[in-house]
Design a protein around this motif. Structure first.
Motif, mmCIF file in Angstrom:
data_model
loop_
_atom_site.group_PDB
_atom_site.id
_atom_site.type_symbol
_atom_site.label_atom_id
_atom_site.label_comp_id
_atom_site.label_asym_id
_atom_site.label_seq_id
_atom_site.Cartn_x
_atom_site.Cartn_y
_atom_site.Cartn_z
ATOM 1 N N LEU A 270 0.497 12.111 3.247
ATOM 2 C CA LEU A 270 -0.327 11.354 4.184
ATOM 3 C C LEU A 270 0.482 11.033 5.436
ATOM 4 C CD1 LEU A 270 -2.990 10.058 4.776
ATOM 5 C CD2 LEU A 270 -2.258 8.022 3.564
ATOM 6 N N TYR B 147 -2.422 5.582 22.073
ATOM 7 C CA TYR B 147 -3.188 4.904 21.056
ATOM 8 C C TYR B 147 -2.235 4.169 20.133
ATOM 9 C CZ TYR B 147 -7.669 4.490 18.826
ATOM 10 O OH TYR B 147 -8.852 3.999 18.371
ATOM 11 N N TYR C 279 -2.210 -1.089 15.501
ATOM 12 C CA TYR C 279 -3.478 -1.790 15.726
ATOM 13 C C TYR C 279 -4.671 -0.844 15.757
ATOM 14 C CZ TYR C 279 -0.700 -5.872 16.812
ATOM 15 O OH TYR C 279 0.161 -6.924 16.728
ATOM 16 N N LYS C 280 -4.388 0.452 15.867
ATOM 17 C CA LYS C 280 -5.449 1.467 15.894
ATOM 18 C C LYS C 280 -6.458 1.194 17.001
ATOM 19 C CE LYS C 280 -4.565 2.643 11.205
ATOM 20 N NZ LYS C 280 -3.629 1.563 10.852
ATOM 21 N N TYR D 120 -0.953 13.955 13.406
ATOM 22 C CA TYR D 120 -2.111 13.460 14.135
ATOM 23 C C TYR D 120 -1.688 12.770 15.423
ATOM 24 C CZ TYR D 120 -6.189 10.810 15.482
ATOM 25 O OH TYR D 120 -7.216 10.299 16.213
ATOM 26 N N TYR D 121 -0.642 11.973 15.344
ATOM 27 C CA TYR D 121 -0.188 11.251 16.537
ATOM 28 C C TYR D 121 0.785 12.082 17.386
ATOM 29 C CZ TYR D 121 -2.400 7.014 14.846
ATOM 30 O OH TYR D 121 -3.327 6.091 14.455
ATOM 31 N N TYR E 60 0.640 13.979 7.587
ATOM 32 C CA TYR E 60 -0.658 14.160 8.232
ATOM 33 C C TYR E 60 -0.766 13.269 9.467
ATOM 34 C CZ TYR E 60 -5.699 14.192 8.889
ATOM 35 O OH TYR E 60 -6.945 14.309 9.439
ATOM 36 N N LEU F 83 -9.608 1.915 10.743
ATOM 37 C CA LEU F 83 -9.008 1.095 11.795
ATOM 38 C C LEU F 83 -8.265 -0.118 11.267
ATOM 39 C CD1 LEU F 83 -12.005 1.189 14.269
ATOM 40 C CD2 LEU F 83 -9.955 2.592 14.310
ATOM 41 N N ASN F 84 -8.438 -0.464 9.998
ATOM 42 C CA ASN F 84 -7.759 -1.668 9.516
ATOM 43 C C ASN F 84 -6.266 -1.420 9.390
ATOM 44 O OD1 ASN F 84 -8.534 -0.100 6.976
ATOM 45 N ND2 ASN F 84 -7.195 -1.647 6.140
ATOM 46 N N GLN G 16 -11.506 15.435 4.465
ATOM 47 C CA GLN G 16 -11.138 15.987 5.758
ATOM 48 C C GLN G 16 -10.261 15.019 6.562
ATOM 49 O OE1 GLN G 16 -14.544 17.199 7.986
ATOM 50 N NE2 GLN G 16 -13.340 18.256 9.539
ATOM 51 N N TYR G 17 -10.660 13.745 6.572
ATOM 52 C CA TYR G 17 -9.899 12.738 7.325
ATOM 53 C C TYR G 17 -9.507 11.603 6.386
ATOM 54 C CZ TYR G 17 -12.679 14.937 11.066
ATOM 55 O OH TYR G 17 -13.298 15.816 11.898
ATOM 56 N N PRO G 18 -8.262 11.567 5.919
ATOM 57 C CA PRO G 18 -7.883 10.494 5.002
ATOM 58 C C PRO G 18 -7.982 9.125 5.689
ATOM 59 C CG PRO G 18 -6.164 12.164 5.179
ATOM 60 C CD PRO G 18 -7.182 12.488 6.199
ATOM 61 N N PRO G 19 -8.607 8.146 5.066
ATOM 62 C CA PRO G 19 -8.681 6.806 5.650
ATOM 63 C C PRO G 19 -7.355 6.073 5.480
ATOM 64 C CG PRO G 19 -9.710 6.785 3.516
ATOM 65 C CD PRO G 19 -9.274 8.202 3.754
ATOM 66 N N VAL G 20 -7.286 4.861 6.025
ATOM 67 C CA VAL G 20 -6.038 4.104 5.996
ATOM 68 C C VAL G 20 -5.569 3.833 4.565
ATOM 69 C CG1 VAL G 20 -4.953 1.931 6.611
ATOM 70 C CG2 VAL G 20 -6.500 3.034 8.215
ATOM 71 N N THR G 21 -6.478 3.311 3.749
ATOM 72 C CA THR G 21 -6.136 3.099 2.355
ATOM 73 C C THR G 21 -6.853 4.168 1.567
ATOM 74 O OG1 THR G 21 -6.486 0.812 2.860
ATOM 75 C CG2 THR G 21 -5.912 1.349 0.609
ATOM 76 N N ASN G 22 -6.094 4.929 0.822
ATOM 77 C CA ASN G 22 -6.671 6.121 0.272
ATOM 78 C C ASN G 22 -6.327 6.241 -1.198
ATOM 79 O OD1 ASN G 22 -7.734 8.602 -0.044
ATOM 80 N ND2 ASN G 22 -6.163 9.672 1.101
ATOM 81 N N THR H 32 0.860 -1.158 0.000
ATOM 82 C CA THR H 32 0.000 0.000 0.000
ATOM 83 C C THR H 32 0.898 1.209 0.000
ATOM 84 O OG1 THR H 32 -0.650 -1.149 1.971
ATOM 85 C CG2 THR H 32 -2.306 0.195 0.908
ATOM 86 N N TYR I 156 -10.214 8.279 13.753
ATOM 87 C CA TYR I 156 -9.080 7.379 13.993
ATOM 88 C C TYR I 156 -9.194 6.639 15.321
ATOM 89 C CZ TYR I 156 -7.193 9.972 10.119
ATOM 90 O OH TYR I 156 -7.022 10.554 8.899
#
Lengths: 323, 531, 267
Positions: A50, A82, A86-87, A57-58, A53, B65-66, B136-142, A44, B196
């Motif tokens: 990203l 957090y 594993y989120k 965020y963290y 970002y 979350l994945n 606004q909030y990019p997901p894990v796979t984007n 991926t 998140y």
């Protein structure tokens, strides 16, 4: 005692700092690894944007000391952060894993205590046995935990079909009663606990033996014998009770090495405890999770050491009185 | 049985103590009723359950979350549907029944009667919401991009079923990108401010053909159940289980799982078994060697790079490391089994004498970086032996993969071996980040990072140009031209490709498939659909 | 005394066997020299692993890898522990307090988690592994030495010698070395054995030098091999490194114990 407590607090502070610093100095950051690795089927892509970002965020883009300060504040609130890989909240992850590690570790320690003490008592009664026992146990105690685990895995688990090779419970197992479930859990725990016990019990044997021998030389035992009290009574009332504190202290002193052993054995049996999660956390550079596992094990070890000190002190006092 | 109990008894006290905290009920036996389960005539499903090897925690199968790797993504995409899907040949309707595009406008028409797993209807409102939310909030796979590079400019909702999405600049991958982002239920996520950390059960209310009905993080087990409200086709299995297994092969032999990867050394045994079916992942895993030209500018001389090719016994990598399952890599990068392979690429043979002539006088002393996997190290040893025989001095440096990635990203290496999957993907869009000077550092993954300190305008033009070309044949021709150029210029050394096989019992279920774009049967949604 | 000779002889024999395997045995420990997973034969004494690399050659080179790591670790721990212990016991006061704190710190931290993190952080070279294991091995030595030095310091003749103006090095050489060095040496030997075990544990977790053919790594590779449980490959792939590891740690342990009791008797 005050000095002890101070020492423990200082140790904790040093370990906490080291624990916070080291993961952040490791090469690679948590987001690099998410991208791809050999052996993976798909990669991926993660763009630099990203990554930036997520880093912000963290809070990983903040200066080191700001991070440290915020981390301390959060920890004091009971917030362990957090997990990036594993989120999930680290505390939730640890709570899922801790019971399994605790099950293995404390069962093994308790079993070792019982086994070691019984063998020591047996040795006292049968001098003939003692020589062989001593030699055998001192060798057993030197073996690495994971090796004993592997031997059990290949020589026992793979030979019989009622013993599972890995895991803590049967996946999607169907249980008709609570007992079914408990039996399943026990079966899965059997070999990991056995591997731990085989290596840990010798230590208890030696402690118990030394403790018994030292009590036997005490004047009040001689006095009791002279009074013509029965062997069994002496053994129960005098020897056993007075020899117990060092053995119980040993229980707590062993927690440190037992945590390490459990982590290794878990990796052998793919047991879902702290050991397996720790290894993954390091692999994925999941700072909050590494810190969490570390914090938890450090606390456990330091508290056990403290408990051992308390018991030793109490034992000394009692012995002082009875003299 | 008795022995079992006796042994177990020993542990009971301790167990009771340590599990006091988690005393919820574990009784879950199904109540017995007259109903017979299984693939009978009444059941709409081909099989009742499909079981796969689990055991690794790939995170909650929800877009935020994945775990971002293949298996984590695939589980999330079972639960959450996107507008389009791919099969062996091309794009397929998934949530969208039909689509069309003109210029920068892409119009999608949804199926009627779509619903989320909680029964709420799925409309273009949700699609539009998802676009805004992902912006606004990019997901894990984007696939939509982040910030400035967000590919969507605007959208307009025509009615409940039709939406037109306008992108900033259409290219060959736009339809695929728009077709593959997953749709969130607006009524749940509009209230969520930090996706998140939003991991209440609601986050699993998806739009896909399967619902996630069980997930246990510690053991890495997952349960997916067919969603009865799914309108586009029929699921193949009522339940999909990912169960932790101690040994994948043993579990497959015992029938505990229905599909497993086949170890190379047992290939013959299974290949001759008529009951076993296969999905091949041809050349999907590949190893390449990067040369850091910033540190070793001497190697900008092409004769040296030809010498490196001549020095390495690449066939021995295939034979010894991959145990025969694979092929010597094409110098044009795209593997031989690919749709996009160019037959005319230059082929370099193992020729120790020629290598000695080319490299022998240089007196090169280099370090060779690899990850610490068994395969990575074995390949490094083979490369080292070849280069040393040709007169170079090579020190192998092996670090864990996070450390390796870090060194490659920061350019801290001389030669580096990188292995990654996805070489069999179509179209080979990885060629762009590998060989275009302008896209080289777009990705942060060493797998798709181009050679450092090397630039080539012609390559860049082709690598960037193919993206603008929407005609399939013309685009393929551009890729092939690029391959030829790469094989002539050698910006990096392609070592070898590894194939692998998934095997399954044909009489139980044989719907496993790979798409034209992606070879992983276990991770394709269509593998779980009746077709 | 007889036991010491006997055990040393056994250790020597073991090393000779593996030295032969390293130097004269025709198979390479790094490169494939046969087919995958060949059973033991005249050509490959212990068969080959999944990559076709000879097992006996690997076990042999693993022995010297383990032994050198063990000895190097012991030496490092010996130097640190000895120096700090003597310093603390001799100087007393603040130095003693600091050393005592350090000793307690290193004795109380959970070792394995720290080793895992440190192993990943410092990189997986043999040198780093030695440093990491040594860092967790010096504390018990220092503790012992400190106690011993203290009791010596308080004992009459050292005080007497000091009052005659004896210099520190001279004092150490003549008086203390006789009492402390044997103790140090025996502790160091014990550390060697333990270091071998710890290195193999780390290697099993994949945190030791991945290029070294260490026993832990061999064991990890074998147990990770798919389908290993229902073939008999493990009998020649897994057992040799396991037995070699068990045998060498046990012999080292026996030697330590024999030396200990010999020294105690002499006292």
């Amino acid at each position: 005692m005050k000095k002890k407590i101070l020492l423990l607090l200082c140790s904790f502070a040093v370990i906490y700092l080291v624990n916070f610093t080291i993961p952040r100095l490791m090469p690679g950051d948590p987001f690099d690894y998410q991208s791809a690795a050999a052996g993976e089927e798909s990669s991926t892509e993660m763009t630099e944007e990203l990554k930036e970002y997520l880093r912000s965020y963290y809070g990983l883009d903040k200066p080191f000391f700001t991070q440290l300060w915020e981390n301390i504040k959060a920890n004091l609130r009971g917030d362990l952060g957090y997990s990036i890989h594993y989120k999930k909240a680290v505390s939730a992850l640890l709570l899922e894993r801790l019971p399994w590690t605790a099950l293995i570790m404390f069962s093994a320690l308790a079993l070792s205590l019982i086994l070691g003490t019984s063998l020591a008592l047996l040795g006292l009664r049968r001098k003939k046995l003692e020589g062989g026992l001593y030699a055998l146990l001192s060798l057993l105690g030197e073996l690495p935990h994971f090796l004993v685990g592997i031997l059990l895995l290949f020589l026992v688990a793979a030979r019989v079909d009622w013993l599972p090779l890995s895991g803590a419970v049967t996946a999607f197992g169907i249980y008709y009663s609570e007992w079914d479930w408990i039996e399943d859990v026990l079966l899965h725990a059997l070999l990991p606990v056995a591997a731990m016990t085989l290596v840990t019990a010798p230590g208890f044997y030696f402690t118990a033996r030394a403790s018994f021998l030292s009590i036997l030389e005490r004047p009040y035992i001689l006095a009791a014998k002279a009074k013509g009290l029965k062997e069994g009574r002496i053994r129960r009332h005098y020897i056993f009770r007075n020899a117990l504190p060092p053995i119980v202290a040993r229980f707590f002193l062993s927690v440190g090495s037992a945590i390490g052993g459990t982590m290794l054995v878990e990796n052998v049996f793919a047991y879902p405890g702290l050991g397996t999660v720790m290894r993954e956390a390091v692999k994925y550079r999941d700072y909050p999770l590494i810190q969490g596992v570390f914090l938890l094990s450090t606390l456990l070890v330091l508290l056990s050491l403290f408990a051992a000190d308390l018991i030793n002190a109490a034992g000394d006092r009692r012995r002082g009185e009875s003299l | 049985m008795k022995k079992k109990k006796l042994l177990s008894l020993l542990l009971i006290i301790c167990l009771a103590l340590s599990l006091l905290g988690g005393c919820q009920s574990h009784v879950n036996a199904p109540e017995l009723s007259g109903e017979e389960s299984g693939g009978g005539a009444e059941s709409p499903y081909a099989v009742e359950t499909l079981k796969l090897a689990g055991g690794t925690d790939w995170g909650t199968p929800s877009p935020y979350l994945n775990v971002s790797r293949g298996p984590g993504q695939a589980k999330m995409r079972l639960v959450f549907a996107s507008l389009l899907e791919k099969d062996e040949r091309g794009d397929l309707p998934w949530l969208a029944e039909s689509w069309s595009f003109e210029g920068n406008d892409y119009t999608f028409t949804l199926f009627r009667g779509l619903s989320f797993h909680d029964g709420e209807p799925l409309t273009t409102e949700d699609v539009a919401f998802t676009i805004d939310y992902f912006r606004q909030y990019p997901p894990v796979t984007n696939t939509l991009g982040v910030g400035e590079s967000f590919i969507i400019d605007s959208y307009s909702i025509l009615d409940d079923y039709t939406i037109t999405i306008t992108v900033k600049e259409a290219d060959a991958d736009t339809l695929s990108n728009l077709g593959s982002f997953v749709i969130l239920p607006k009524h749940i996520w509009e209230k969520v401010e930090d996706p998140y950390t939003y991991n209440v059960p609601d986050c699993l209310v998806g739009s896909g053909a399967y619902m996630c009905t069980g997930y246990e993080s510690a053991t890495g087990s997952y349960e997916f159940t067919a969603y009865t409200g799914w309108v586009n086709g029929q699921q193949a299995a009522q339940r999909i289980l990912f169960v932790p297994v101690s040994d994948e092969l043993l579990a497959f032999e015992n029938g505990e799982i229905d599909i497993a990867s086949m170890p190379a050394d047992l290939k013959d045994k299974y290949m001759n078994d008529p009951e076993i079916g296969f999905v091949e992942k041809a050349d999907d895993m590949g190893y390449k060697m990067l040369i850091n030209f910033e540190r070793l500018p001497d190697f900008l001389d092409i004769s040296l790079r030809r010498g490196v090719y001549a020095a390495i016994d690449r066939q021995s990598i295939v034979d010894n490391v991959f145990r025969g399952m694979g092929s010597v890599g094409s110098a044009g990068y795209v593997p031989e089994s690919s749709l996009f392979y160019n037959e005319d690429v230059v082929k370099y043979d193992y020729d120790p004498e020629a290598a000695k002539d080319a490299l022998g006088d240089g007196g090169f002393e280099i370090s060779l970086l690899t990850d610490d996997s068994a395969d990575g190290i074995s390949i490094a040893e083979i490369v080292k032996n070849g280069l040393e025989a040709a007169g170079m001095e090579v020190t192998v440096v092996a670090v864990d993969s996070a450390g390796r990635d870090d060194r490659i990203n920061t350019g801290d290496y001389d030669f580096a071996i990188v292995g990654n999957g996805g070489w069999g993907n179509n179209p080979p869009s990885y060629m762009r980040t590998l060989f275009s000077d302008s896209s080289k550092y777009l990705s942060t993954s060493p797998a798709s990072m181009g050679p450092r300190g090397y630039s080539n305008e012609e390559m860049t033009a082709l690598a960037e140009g193919q993206l603008k070309e929407t005609d399939f044949e013309k685009r393929k021709a551009m890729f092939q031209e690029l391959e030829l150029l790469v094989s002539e210029e050698i910006p990096l050394i392609v070592l070898a490709n590894q194939s692998s096989y998934s095997m399954y019992r044909q009489d139980y279920y044989d719907g496993w498939m790979k798409t034209y774009a992606y070879q992983q049967a276990e991770q394709n949604r269509l593998s779980y659909m009746a077709r | 005394m007889k036991r010491i000779v006997l055990i040393s002889l056994a250790l020597l024999l073991l090393s000779l066997l593996f030295a032969w395997g390293l130097l004269f045995y025709p198979m390479d420990s790094r490169l494939p020299s046969g087919a995958s997973l060949e059973a033991p034969s005249g050509e490959h004494w212990l068969g080959t692993d999944n990559l076709g690399i000879d097992i006996f050659a690997q076990v042999s080179s693993g022995f010297f890898h383990s032994l050198s790591i063990g000895l190097a670790t012991a030496l490092t721990a010996f130097l640190i522990g000895g120096a700090l212990g003597v310093a603390a016991g001799y100087a007393g006061g603040r130095t003693d307090l600091l050393v005592e704190f350090l000793i307690n710190l290193f004795l109380s931290v959970p070792q394995l988690p720290i080793m895992i993190v440190a192993g990943a952080f410092f990189g997986q070279s043999s040198l780093n592994i030695i440093c990491i294991i040594a860092a967790f091995s010096w504390a018990p030595i220092a503790k012992q030495v400190r106690a011993r030095t203290m009791s010596l310091r308080k004992s009459g003749y050292l005080v007497l010698a000091k009052s005659y103006g004896g210099r520190l090095w001279y004092l150490f050489k003549t008086h203390m070395s006789r009492d402390i060095l044997p103790l140090l040496a025996i502790s160091a030997l014990a550390v060697t054995g333990r270091a071998i075990v710890q290195e193999s544990s780390l290697a099993f977790l994949g945190l030791s030098d991945p290029l070294a053919k260490s026993w832990g790594l061999m064991i990890a590779r074998c147990t990770a091999f798919k389908g290993i449980y229902f073939t008999n490959f493990w009998t020649w792939w897994l057992l040799p490194p396991v037995l070699a590891l068990v045998l060498s740690t046990l012999l080292l342990r026996l030697l330590t114990r024999a030396l200990e009791s010999y020294w105690l008797e002499k006292e």
